[in-house]
Design an enzyme around this catalytic site. Structure first.
Site, PDB file in Angstrom:
ATOM      1  CB  SER A  66     -15.985 -48.825  14.779  1.00 15.30           C
ATOM      2  OG  SER A  66     -14.680 -48.960  15.257  1.00 15.30           O
ATOM      3  CG  ASP A 277     -14.624 -52.270  13.430  1.00 13.63           C
ATOM      4  OD1 ASP A 277     -13.971 -51.898  14.435  1.00 13.63           O
ATOM      5  OD2 ASP A 277     -14.647 -51.615  12.363  1.00 13.63           O
ATOM      6  CG  ASN A 371      -8.034 -44.504  17.952  1.00  8.92           C
ATOM      7  OD1 ASN A 371      -7.286 -45.223  17.298  1.00  8.92           O
ATOM      8  ND2 ASN A 371      -8.832 -43.617  17.374  1.00  8.92           N
ATOM      9  NE  ARG A 495     -10.845 -34.380  15.447  1.00  8.15           N
ATOM     10  CZ  ARG A 495     -11.595 -35.491  15.513  1.00  8.15           C
ATOM     11  NH1 ARG A 495     -11.793 -36.126  16.659  1.00  8.15           N
ATOM     12  NH2 ARG A 495     -12.152 -35.969  14.426  1.00  8.15           N
TER      13      ARG A 495
END
Length: 537
Positions: A66, A277, A371, A495
């Site tokens: 990606s 991608d 994103n 996270r």
């Protein structure tokens, strides 16, 4: 037919498990430095072949990392539905990838076959890849894994990730599913959705991240002709060192700056950026010294407005409409969406698999991560209602219903798709009669800051409440709460990354200075409480 263990072992011996490599299934498969991946990809081939045999339908594999740097690569696993791998199989993917030797791999395969009563026989796994130099060897590894358990690897070649997801979905629905069918479907649906709207004069400048999306957009442009005028930048597909290098959707969204390869003048137009991608999309425009970013949150808000307008025109306002976000969604976007009539806003953990599952529960579910990864899902029962509306009622009702049907076709129902998203945004701007400035003015983002912090073991950071609260290590959440309460409109969470060996930090506040300070304090807390290495990346 039983599993041919000899054939499996003969294949596996070519891809030995390196003892120092411990693959971990992230939010979208496995990802690492490319040279460390052959064993993992081989075993994913085995897994997806068995998954195809279990379901009696084709599955898929995409070799891609990606938005990661070119030296990385990875593998994304595709269900017969076109969705990402079923969560119930993720744990087994981890176990297969970490089996210490060939015999352990064979034992795990027998366990999986027995557990799911899998009949070994004919099956197909569709395999595609992005433009990374390492893809050739990894495609071969996937193919060897697929064939050594008796399935067939169908080589789809150089594709965007969403193309492969779409092709698997359509194949299993017994519908046309070639590369050509993908572009024809998008182009035809876009024309139907925008029929009657004035064709925009403005050229859309697209940063293609020097990835496979450049080829795909060129083919889409050929299909649409004058209906959509594109000018493509960063199209050096396959040129060493270019992929995602200071360009692409992830770079623009994270760094809040235009691609390094584009001039300020070029960035001042109607600009979009996709990733390597082509499953992420953001829009932007340079306004003086400031980059106006229209990220996934803004895309979700725009598409929610479009859907509401079409539903009202079709006389179908009694519909469950949901917008699904993650904790990364800007607080201002959440507030804007919550104020829309008949619109439910839901938060899930990071990862498209979580957003997609939540969005499917609505008649119309819109999901976009900040994103830029997302799509619009329109359920089958609602489509049946649409078809009835499009055949009855007045002309305006029928037109609106047909437009909603076109939107359902245009939006990739399998996964987030930058090409599909680009067309949906352009259609929405035309139908809502907005430009980038009026779109951006729907709400004003709270200033935010993201950081990546290196710790000795990211797994010590555990979260709850859709990743908005840290439950370990002890004291971390208390420290974050205290820091957030010290500034106006403060919000911060941390996270463990699902794709990199780091802990991610997100902070927002009423001023950029406070957001920066909040993110820095979160990084300090991680260093102190989670065994930080002292490095920030």
């Amino acid at each position: 037919m039983a599993l041919d263990v000899g054939k499996l072992l003969a294949g596996s011996v070519q891809y030995p498990k390196l003892p120092e490599v411990s693959p971990s299934y992230g939010t979208a498969g496995f990802r690492s430095t490319a040279v460390l991946l052959p064993c993992t990809v081989f075993r994913c081939g085995v897994l997806m072949a068995l998954r195809a045999m279990h379901t009696g339908a084709a599955t898929g594999i995409v070799i891609t990392a990606s938005h990661n740097p070119e030296q990385d690569n990875g593998v994304k696993l595709v269900e017969p539905s076109g969705h990402m791998l079923s969560p119930s199989w993720e744990a087994f993917a981890d176990r297969l990838a970490n089996a210490p030797d060939d015999d352990a791999l064979a034992e795990l395969c027998h366990e999986l076959i027995s557990q799911h009563s899998i009949s070994i026989g004919n099956a197909t796994v569709m395999v595609a890849h992005d433009s990374r130099p390492s893809a050739v060897a990894l495609v071969a590894a996937a193919g060897d894994g697929i064939s050594c358990v008796g399935a067939t690897a169908y080589a789809c070649g150089l594709l965007t990730t969403p193309q492969l997801h779409w092709m698997v979905m359509k194949c299993n629905r017994k519908l046309p599913h070639s590369k050509e069918d993908y572009f024809h479907t998008l182009a035809e649906a876009y024309e139907q959705l925008t029929a009657g709207a004035a064709t925009p004069d403005e050229v859309i400048i697209v940063d293609c991240a020097n990835g496979v999306g450049a080829n795909a957009l060129q083919q889409l442009q050929e299909k649409l002709g004058a209906k959509l005028r594109l000018k493509l930048f960063n199209t050096e597909v396959g040129v060493a060192g270019k992929l995602n290098a200071d360009c692409g959707a992830d770079f623009v969204q994270k760094e809040r700056t235009g691609p390094a390869s584009m001039t300020l003048a070029e960035c001042s137009g109607r600009c979009a950026s996709i990733d390597g991608d082509a499953d992420r999309l953001v829009f932007f425009s340079q306004e003086g010294d400031t980059l106006a970013l229209l990220d996934g949150d803004k895309i979700a808000a725009l598409l929610a407005l479009l859907v509401q307008q079409l539903l009202k025109a079709a006389g179908l306002e009694d519909v469950s409409l949901g917008v699904v976000q993650t904790a990364y969604a800007n607080g201002a976007s959440t507030q804007f969406l919550q104020q829309l009539p008949h619109c439910t806003v839901q938060c899930t953990p990071t990862g498209v698999k979580h957003l997609h599952a939540a969005a499917e529960k609505f008649d119309i579910g819109i999901y976009f991560e900040a994103n830029g990864h997302g799509t619009v899902l329109i359920g089958k029962p609602f489509l049946e209602k649409l078809q009835k509306t499009s055949q009855a009622g007045g002309e305006k009702l029928q037109e609106a219903a047909r437009q909603l049907e076109a939107l359902a076709t245009l939006s990739n129902q399998a996964v987030g798709d930058a090409l599909s998203g680009l067309l949906m945004v352009e259609a929405a701007l035309q139908l809502l009669q907005k430009d980038l400035q009026s779109w951006g003015a729907l709400y004003r983002d709270l200033p935010s800051r993201q950081r990546k912090v290196s710790v000795r073991d990211r797994s010590v950071v555990k979260t709850a409440d859709a990743e908005r609260k840290a439950v370990s290590p002890a004291g971390l959440q208390e420290g974050l709460d205290k820091a957030a309460a010290s500034v106006k409109s403060g919000r911060v969470f941390v996270r463990p990354s699902g794709t990199e060996d780091v802990v991610r930090v997100y902070a927002e506040a009423a001023t950029q200075e406070d957001a920066d300070g909040l993110a820095l304090e979160a990084a300090r807390l991680l260093h102190h409480l989670a065994g930080g290495t002292g490095a920030e990346v």
